[in-house]
Write a protein that holds these residues in place. Structure first.
Motif, PDB file in Angstrom:
ATOM      1  N   ILE A 250      -0.008  -1.868   9.707  1.00  0.00           N
ATOM      2  CA  ILE A 250      -0.657  -0.931   8.773  1.00  0.00           C
ATOM      3  C   ILE A 250       0.355  -0.458   7.736  1.00  0.00           C
ATOM      4  O   ILE A 250       0.071  -0.385   6.533  1.00  0.00           O
ATOM      5  N   ALA A 251       1.572  -0.149   8.256  1.00  0.00           N
ATOM      6  CA  ALA A 251       2.626   0.300   7.325  1.00  0.00           C
ATOM      7  C   ALA A 251       2.965  -0.816   6.343  1.00  0.00           C
ATOM      8  O   ALA A 251       3.122  -0.582   5.126  1.00  0.00           O
ATOM      9  N   LYS A 252       3.049  -2.047   6.852  1.00  0.00           N
ATOM     10  CA  LYS A 252       3.342  -3.201   6.001  1.00  0.00           C
ATOM     11  C   LYS A 252       2.227  -3.407   4.977  1.00  0.00           C
ATOM     12  O   LYS A 252       2.485  -3.682   3.788  1.00  0.00           O
ATOM     13  N   ASN A 253       0.967  -3.279   5.485  1.00  0.00           N
ATOM     14  CA  ASN A 253      -0.206  -3.440   4.613  1.00  0.00           C
ATOM     15  C   ASN A 253      -0.184  -2.385   3.510  1.00  0.00           C
ATOM     16  O   ASN A 253      -0.452  -2.679   2.339  1.00  0.00           O
ATOM     17  N   THR A 254       0.144  -1.163   3.918  1.00  0.00           N
ATOM     18  CA  THR A 254       0.215  -0.071   2.935  1.00  0.00           C
ATOM     19  C   THR A 254       1.302  -0.367   1.901  1.00  0.00           C
ATOM     20  O   THR A 254       1.092  -0.184   0.683  1.00  0.00           O
ATOM     21  N   GLN A 255       2.426  -0.847   2.378  1.00  0.00           N
ATOM     22  CA  GLN A 255       3.497  -1.205   1.448  1.00  0.00           C
ATOM     23  C   GLN A 255       3.055  -2.323   0.507  1.00  0.00           C
ATOM     24  O   GLN A 255       3.322  -2.288  -0.692  1.00  0.00           O
ATOM     25  N   ALA A 256       2.357  -3.331   1.079  1.00  0.00           N
ATOM     26  CA  ALA A 256       1.884  -4.449   0.250  1.00  0.00           C
ATOM     27  C   ALA A 256       0.892  -3.939  -0.774  1.00  0.00           C
ATOM     28  O   ALA A 256       0.922  -4.354  -1.945  1.00  0.00           O
ATOM     29  N   LYS A 257      -0.007  -3.016  -0.380  1.00  0.00           N
ATOM     30  CA  LYS A 257      -0.983  -2.452  -1.330  1.00  0.00           C
ATOM     31  C   LYS A 257      -0.249  -1.723  -2.450  1.00  0.00           C
ATOM     32  O   LYS A 257      -0.621  -1.844  -3.626  1.00  0.00           O
TER      33      LYS A 257
ATOM     34  N   LEU B 211       0.912  -3.444  21.211  1.00  0.00           N
ATOM     35  CA  LEU B 211      -0.075  -3.764  20.166  1.00  0.00           C
ATOM     36  C   LEU B 211      -0.282  -2.587  19.217  1.00  0.00           C
ATOM     37  O   LEU B 211      -0.426  -2.787  18.000  1.00  0.00           O
ATOM     38  N   GLN B 212      -0.256  -1.373  19.755  1.00  0.00           N
ATOM     39  CA  GLN B 212      -0.400  -0.199  18.900  1.00  0.00           C
ATOM     40  C   GLN B 212       0.803  -0.084  17.955  1.00  0.00           C
ATOM     41  O   GLN B 212       0.650   0.217  16.767  1.00  0.00           O
ATOM     42  N   HIS B 213       1.999  -0.340  18.509  1.00  0.00           N
ATOM     43  CA  HIS B 213       3.195  -0.314  17.649  1.00  0.00           C
ATOM     44  C   HIS B 213       3.101  -1.400  16.566  1.00  0.00           C
ATOM     45  O   HIS B 213       3.428  -1.163  15.390  1.00  0.00           O
ATOM     46  N   GLU B 214       2.671  -2.578  17.025  1.00  0.00           N
ATOM     47  CA  GLU B 214       2.529  -3.686  16.065  1.00  0.00           C
ATOM     48  C   GLU B 214       1.490  -3.340  15.009  1.00  0.00           C
ATOM     49  O   GLU B 214       1.683  -3.607  13.814  1.00  0.00           O
TER      50      GLU B 214
END
Length: 177
Positions: free
Chosen positions: A139-146, A131-134
């Motif tokens: 978070i990385a995906k969210n940051t990329q989307a932002k 879950l931490q990896h996910e």
């Protein structure tokens, strides 16, 4: 008569000799009787001493017998007391054995529970790690989307009016209440 007198004298002498012999024999017999009486008295005294000694021994033996009887009675009482104690100890031992078996059973159950909990904990830690990896991935995906949205907003703001840019900006970053 003279002859008769001589015969009488001879008879008297014979009787005197016989009397002397009988007196000697009587003295010897009295002496023997005294010695026999002395021996008898000594034997009697010896037998009385022996009887007294045997009576003393009998008294000692009676005393010993009474002591042994009393000791035997004490030993019987001690034996019954020890038998009762042994019975109680045996019962206590059996109780301890059954309690020990219960404890062993409980211990085995606790070991099984521990292993199960240990496996559950490992599984939970694994899930937590996943879950931490996910989360990091999201978070990385969210940051990329932002970043992409910011880039799109930048392009739109350069293409459009300021008002539209502000609306797009508010849609992209809503004000947190």
């Amino acid at each position: 008569m003279l002859e008769e007198l001589k015969q009488l004298q001879i008879q008297i002498e014979g009787l005197k000799d016989r009397q002397k012999r009988l007196e000697k024999e009587n003295a010897t017999l009295r002496e023997n009787q005294k010695q026999a009486e002395k021996q008898f008295e000594e034997q009697l005294a010896q037998k009385e001493r022996k009887i007294t000694h045997q009576q003393d021994e009998a008294t000692v033996l009676k005393t010993k017998f009474e002591d042994l009887k009393h000791h035997h009675k004490q030993l019987k009482e001690d034996s019954s007391t020890l038998a009762e104690r042994y019975s109680r100890l045996d019962k206590g031992c059996n109780d301890l054995k059954s309690r020990f078996q219960e404890i062993l059973t409980e211990r085995n159950e606790l070991r099984v529970s521990k292993e199960k909990l240990h496996n559950d904990q490992r599984h939970a830690e694994q899930q937590l790690t996943e879950l931490q990896h996910e989360r990091e991935h999201l978070i990385a995906k969210n940051t990329q989307a932002k970043h992409k949205i910011d880039a799109i907003i930048q392009r739109l703001s350069t293409l459009g009016t300021d008002e539209q840019a502000q609306e797009i900006q508010q849609l992209a970053h809503p004000i947190e209440d």
